[in-house]
Design a protein around this motif. Sequence first.
Motif, mmCIF file in Angstrom:
data_model
loop_
_atom_site.group_PDB
_atom_site.id
_atom_site.type_symbol
_atom_site.label_atom_id
_atom_site.label_comp_id
_atom_site.label_asym_id
_atom_site.label_seq_id
_atom_site.Cartn_x
_atom_site.Cartn_y
_atom_site.Cartn_z
ATOM 1 N N ARG A 192 3.795 -17.973 -7.407
ATOM 2 C CA ARG A 192 4.269 -16.840 -6.622
ATOM 3 C C ARG A 192 3.227 -16.507 -5.550
ATOM 4 O O ARG A 192 2.015 -16.600 -5.776
ATOM 5 C CB ARG A 192 4.506 -15.614 -7.503
ATOM 6 C CG ARG A 192 5.619 -15.797 -8.515
ATOM 7 C CD ARG A 192 5.939 -14.476 -9.202
ATOM 8 N NE ARG A 192 6.484 -13.512 -8.265
ATOM 9 C CZ ARG A 192 7.774 -13.411 -7.954
ATOM 10 N NH1 ARG A 192 8.648 -14.255 -8.499
ATOM 11 N NH2 ARG A 192 8.199 -12.503 -7.109
ATOM 12 N N ARG A 193 3.709 -16.101 -4.382
ATOM 13 C CA ARG A 193 2.810 -15.761 -3.280
ATOM 14 C C ARG A 193 3.236 -14.429 -2.670
ATOM 15 O O ARG A 193 4.424 -14.051 -2.726
ATOM 16 C CB ARG A 193 2.823 -16.862 -2.218
ATOM 17 C CG ARG A 193 2.330 -18.204 -2.740
ATOM 18 C CD ARG A 193 2.044 -19.165 -1.614
ATOM 19 N NE ARG A 193 3.241 -19.501 -0.847
ATOM 20 C CZ ARG A 193 3.235 -20.192 0.289
ATOM 21 N NH1 ARG A 193 2.086 -20.612 0.801
ATOM 22 N NH2 ARG A 193 4.353 -20.457 0.913
ATOM 23 N N GLN A 194 2.269 -13.710 -2.123
ATOM 24 C CA GLN A 194 2.586 -12.446 -1.477
ATOM 25 C C GLN A 194 1.592 -12.197 -0.337
ATOM 26 O O GLN A 194 0.562 -12.859 -0.234
ATOM 27 C CB GLN A 194 2.529 -11.286 -2.473
ATOM 28 C CG GLN A 194 1.134 -10.901 -2.935
ATOM 29 C CD GLN A 194 1.142 -9.688 -3.844
ATOM 30 O OE1 GLN A 194 2.066 -9.502 -4.608
ATOM 31 N NE2 GLN A 194 0.108 -8.874 -3.756
ATOM 32 N N PHE A 195 1.942 -11.222 0.505
ATOM 33 C CA PHE A 195 1.060 -10.840 1.600
ATOM 34 C C PHE A 195 0.995 -9.310 1.644
ATOM 35 O O PHE A 195 1.780 -8.618 1.004
ATOM 36 C CB PHE A 195 1.549 -11.405 2.939
ATOM 37 C CG PHE A 195 2.921 -10.931 3.328
ATOM 38 C CD1 PHE A 195 3.091 -9.738 4.037
ATOM 39 C CD2 PHE A 195 4.045 -11.673 2.999
ATOM 40 C CE1 PHE A 195 4.359 -9.292 4.389
ATOM 41 C CE2 PHE A 195 5.309 -11.248 3.359
ATOM 42 C CZ PHE A 195 5.469 -10.042 4.053
ATOM 43 N N VAL A 196 0.037 -8.814 2.388
ATOM 44 C CA VAL A 196 -0.148 -7.366 2.547
ATOM 45 C C VAL A 196 0.144 -7.004 4.002
ATOM 46 O O VAL A 196 -0.349 -7.646 4.931
ATOM 47 C CB VAL A 196 -1.590 -6.948 2.178
ATOM 48 C CG1 VAL A 196 -1.795 -5.449 2.422
ATOM 49 C CG2 VAL A 196 -1.874 -7.278 0.716
ATOM 50 N N ARG A 197 0.950 -5.962 4.207
ATOM 51 C CA ARG A 197 1.277 -5.503 5.552
ATOM 52 C C ARG A 197 0.662 -4.123 5.759
ATOM 53 O O ARG A 197 0.824 -3.223 4.920
ATOM 54 C CB ARG A 197 2.782 -5.442 5.764
ATOM 55 C CG ARG A 197 3.167 -4.887 7.146
ATOM 56 C CD ARG A 197 4.656 -4.753 7.353
ATOM 57 N NE ARG A 197 5.297 -6.055 7.470
ATOM 58 C CZ ARG A 197 6.180 -6.529 6.611
ATOM 59 N NH1 ARG A 197 6.504 -5.812 5.536
ATOM 60 N NH2 ARG A 197 6.728 -7.710 6.790
ATOM 61 N N LEU A 198 -0.040 -3.939 6.849
ATOM 62 C CA LEU A 198 -0.623 -2.652 7.219
ATOM 63 C C LEU A 198 -0.243 -2.374 8.666
ATOM 64 O O LEU A 198 -0.807 -2.962 9.603
ATOM 65 C CB LEU A 198 -2.149 -2.669 7.060
ATOM 66 C CG LEU A 198 -2.874 -1.368 7.427
ATOM 67 C CD1 LEU A 198 -2.402 -0.217 6.549
ATOM 68 C CD2 LEU A 198 -4.395 -1.549 7.292
ATOM 69 N N GLY A 199 0.733 -1.504 8.831
ATOM 70 C CA GLY A 199 1.236 -1.263 10.182
ATOM 71 C C GLY A 199 1.894 -2.513 10.716
ATOM 72 O O GLY A 199 2.842 -3.045 10.139
ATOM 73 N N THR A 200 1.371 -3.006 11.837
ATOM 74 C CA THR A 200 1.909 -4.230 12.441
ATOM 75 C C THR A 200 1.133 -5.471 12.028
ATOM 76 O O THR A 200 1.493 -6.590 12.426
ATOM 77 C CB THR A 200 1.876 -4.109 13.981
ATOM 78 O OG1 THR A 200 0.523 -3.878 14.400
ATOM 79 C CG2 THR A 200 2.753 -2.942 14.446
ATOM 80 N N LEU A 201 0.081 -5.285 11.238
ATOM 81 C CA LEU A 201 -0.755 -6.409 10.810
ATOM 82 C C LEU A 201 -0.270 -6.961 9.474
ATOM 83 O O LEU A 201 0.069 -6.201 8.561
ATOM 84 C CB LEU A 201 -2.218 -5.968 10.694
ATOM 85 C CG LEU A 201 -2.859 -5.397 11.971
ATOM 86 C CD1 LEU A 201 -4.272 -4.934 11.687
ATOM 87 C CD2 LEU A 201 -2.833 -6.453 13.080
ATOM 88 N N VAL A 202 -0.258 -8.275 9.372
ATOM 89 C CA VAL A 202 0.194 -8.950 8.150
ATOM 90 C C VAL A 202 -0.857 -9.970 7.740
ATOM 91 O O VAL A 202 -1.310 -10.780 8.575
ATOM 92 C CB VAL A 202 1.554 -9.657 8.350
ATOM 93 C CG1 VAL A 202 1.970 -10.374 7.070
ATOM 94 C CG2 VAL A 202 2.615 -8.643 8.757
ATOM 95 N N SER A 203 -1.265 -9.939 6.470
ATOM 96 C CA SER A 203 -2.269 -10.881 5.980
ATOM 97 C C SER A 203 -1.655 -12.258 5.734
ATOM 98 O O SER A 203 -0.422 -12.421 5.765
ATOM 99 C CB SER A 203 -2.897 -10.358 4.683
ATOM 100 O OG SER A 203 -1.946 -10.409 3.630
ATOM 101 N N ASP A 204 -2.510 -13.244 5.481
ATOM 102 C CA ASP A 204 -2.028 -14.564 5.102
ATOM 103 C C ASP A 204 -1.432 -14.515 3.700
ATOM 104 O O ASP A 204 -1.767 -13.650 2.877
ATOM 105 C CB ASP A 204 -3.174 -15.576 5.130
ATOM 106 C CG ASP A 204 -3.730 -15.780 6.528
ATOM 107 O OD1 ASP A 204 -2.964 -15.587 7.492
ATOM 108 O OD2 ASP A 204 -4.931 -16.112 6.637
ATOM 109 N N LEU A 205 -0.545 -15.457 3.407
ATOM 110 C CA LEU A 205 0.021 -15.553 2.062
ATOM 111 C C LEU A 205 -1.048 -15.958 1.056
ATOM 112 O O LEU A 205 -1.860 -16.847 1.331
ATOM 113 C CB LEU A 205 1.163 -16.574 2.031
ATOM 114 C CG LEU A 205 2.504 -16.122 2.638
ATOM 115 C CD1 LEU A 205 3.461 -17.303 2.713
ATOM 116 C CD2 LEU A 205 3.116 -15.012 1.797
#
Length: 284
Positions: A192-205
């Motif tokens: 399973r993979r996930q990412f973190v979103r903060l406003g308009t910024l999205v981290s890598d998976l």
Amino acid sequence: MKLWERVVEAMLRKVVEVCEQQYGFMPRKSTTVAIFAPGILMEKYRDGQRELHCVFVDLEKAYDRVPREELWYYMRKSGVAEKFVRVAQDMYERSRTVVRCAVGQTEEFNVEVGLNQGSALSPFLFAMVMDQLSEEVRQESPWTMMFADDIVICSESREQVEENLERWRDKLFQLNVPDSMCSWITDFLTDRRQFVRLGTLVSDLQHISTGSPQGCVLSPRLFSLYTNGCTSGHQSVKLLKFADDTTLLGLISDGDESAYKERTRVAGLGTQNRDKNIDRNNTM
């Protein structure tokens, strides 16, 4: 086939004795009449102004979750002759079924766990399994009553009924999740993979190798299964679980804190929290 199943069932009923506390799937033992017994018991205790605690347990889908190997084991343990065990195995070998709905019908697939639906023999086999599973924990009626996969547990104290419930839970947990379901859950949780979103910024998976997926309907049940074995084995120490929070209650008599401290250590509480809990719960 149903006629042959009824013949085998009649032969099995002659050699297998099911406990008196089982009212489901048993001839001349109406569940409609027996269900009034807890009500009568409650009326008597209410008239006498005495405490009575009852727990009603529904073993959801237990009929469909009996492992086949466990079924053969309990048949032999009940004293069933090997020839009848082989007859039942032949009936269940290569069992196949389909699912039909409004839009059509699925292809046939193998059924490797649970009792055959619609079989004349299956209800008695289930009663036999429940009889063997509950042999060490059941009490006489009406303190313990079974209606197929529904159980009524009664006691004069809350502590006793909770203790009896835990004993039943530990014993009936042998009706475990089928291997096929475990494989499905393992596949669901693997890679399973996930990412973190903060406003308009999205981290890598990022790969997630621990924990239960957030927002998943299945996760709370998986977590409950994971913590199911976290129980107290001492009668003076009670353990209450609220999801991922745990409360440990201990009765300390004559300054003897050994049982409480041991249970606290097993539960993994820190020394500081442990001492605070001892002071807080010393009033019990």
